[in-house]
Design a protein around this motif. Structure first.
Motif, mmCIF file in Angstrom:
data_model
loop_
_atom_site.group_PDB
_atom_site.id
_atom_site.type_symbol
_atom_site.label_atom_id
_atom_site.label_comp_id
_atom_site.label_asym_id
_atom_site.label_seq_id
_atom_site.Cartn_x
_atom_site.Cartn_y
_atom_site.Cartn_z
ATOM 1 N N UNK A 81 0.444 -1.338 9.208
ATOM 2 C CA UNK A 81 0.101 -1.746 7.860
ATOM 3 C C UNK A 81 1.319 -1.536 6.971
ATOM 4 N N UNK A 82 1.482 -2.424 6.014
ATOM 5 C CA UNK A 82 2.625 -2.390 5.118
ATOM 6 C C UNK A 82 2.158 -2.308 3.675
ATOM 7 N N UNK A 83 3.008 -1.767 2.851
ATOM 8 C CA UNK A 83 2.751 -1.723 1.422
ATOM 9 C C UNK A 83 4.037 -2.076 0.691
ATOM 10 N N UNK A 84 4.015 -3.190 0.001
ATOM 11 C CA UNK A 84 5.135 -3.608 -0.822
ATOM 12 C C UNK A 84 4.846 -3.204 -2.258
ATOM 13 N N UNK A 85 5.727 -2.425 -2.832
ATOM 14 C CA UNK A 85 5.547 -1.915 -4.178
ATOM 15 C C UNK A 85 6.650 -2.462 -5.074
ATOM 16 N N UNK A 86 6.244 -3.143 -6.120
ATOM 17 C CA UNK A 86 7.173 -3.705 -7.084
ATOM 18 C C UNK A 86 6.965 -3.074 -8.454
ATOM 19 N N UNK A 87 7.974 -3.191 -9.288
ATOM 20 C CA UNK A 87 7.909 -2.688 -10.658
ATOM 21 C C UNK A 87 7.434 -1.242 -10.702
ATOM 22 N N UNK A 88 8.045 -0.427 -9.900
ATOM 23 C CA UNK A 88 7.671 0.978 -9.832
ATOM 24 C C UNK A 88 8.060 1.719 -11.101
ATOM 25 N N UNK A 89 7.259 2.697 -11.448
ATOM 26 C CA UNK A 89 7.509 3.555 -12.598
ATOM 27 C C UNK A 89 7.471 5.002 -12.150
ATOM 28 N N UNK A 90 7.977 5.922 -12.983
ATOM 29 C CA UNK A 90 7.907 7.340 -12.609
ATOM 30 C C UNK A 90 6.499 7.834 -12.321
ATOM 31 N N UNK A 91 5.491 7.190 -12.879
ATOM 32 C CA UNK A 91 4.113 7.580 -12.605
ATOM 33 C C UNK A 91 3.706 7.305 -11.165
#
Length: 127
Positions: A81-91
């Protein structure tokens, strides 16, 4: 026993992107895991649902804070399984855990409905 191994964590800048992957292995591994997903946990906070996908009905669910920024995908043949994370923030800074179950009945957002867990991979987003 089923083992899950995560990879892809690291340090990124605010607004950056990161891709995580999780591969299942083990002698007790079912042909296909029904549900695979991701949770995260920041220091001092409870484990939080991120995303999950179910093979039997193709349902994909995201956590409330994802807001269209993340995409989950899986390769059933590879038990990955994959997870693509965009527009990451410190939260988004947290340890991200892969989770899976071969149950036919489960609630995707509920961590107690998962039977297999990875060791986690650290995601740190700097401001």
């Amino acid at each position: 026993q089923v083992q899950l191994g995560e990879s892809g964590g690291g340090l990124v800048q605010d607004g950056g992107s990161l891709s995580l992957s999780c591969e299942a292995s083990g002698r007790a591994l079912p042909t296909y895991l029904n549900t695979m997903g991701w949770f995260r946990q920041a220091p001092g906070k409870e484990r939080e649902f991120v995303a999950a996908t179910r093979r039997t009905n193709g349902r994909t669910v995201y956590g409330d804070f994802v807001r269209g920024r993340f995409t989950i995908a899986r390769d059933n043949a590879k038990n990955t399984v994959y997870l693509r994370m965009n527009n990451l923030t410190p939260e988004d800074t947290a340890v991200y855990y892969c989770a899976a179950t071969d149950r036919t009945e489960s609630m995707l957002r509920r961590p107690q409905d998962y039977d297999y867990w990875g060791q986690g991979t650290q995601v740190t987003v700097s401001s």
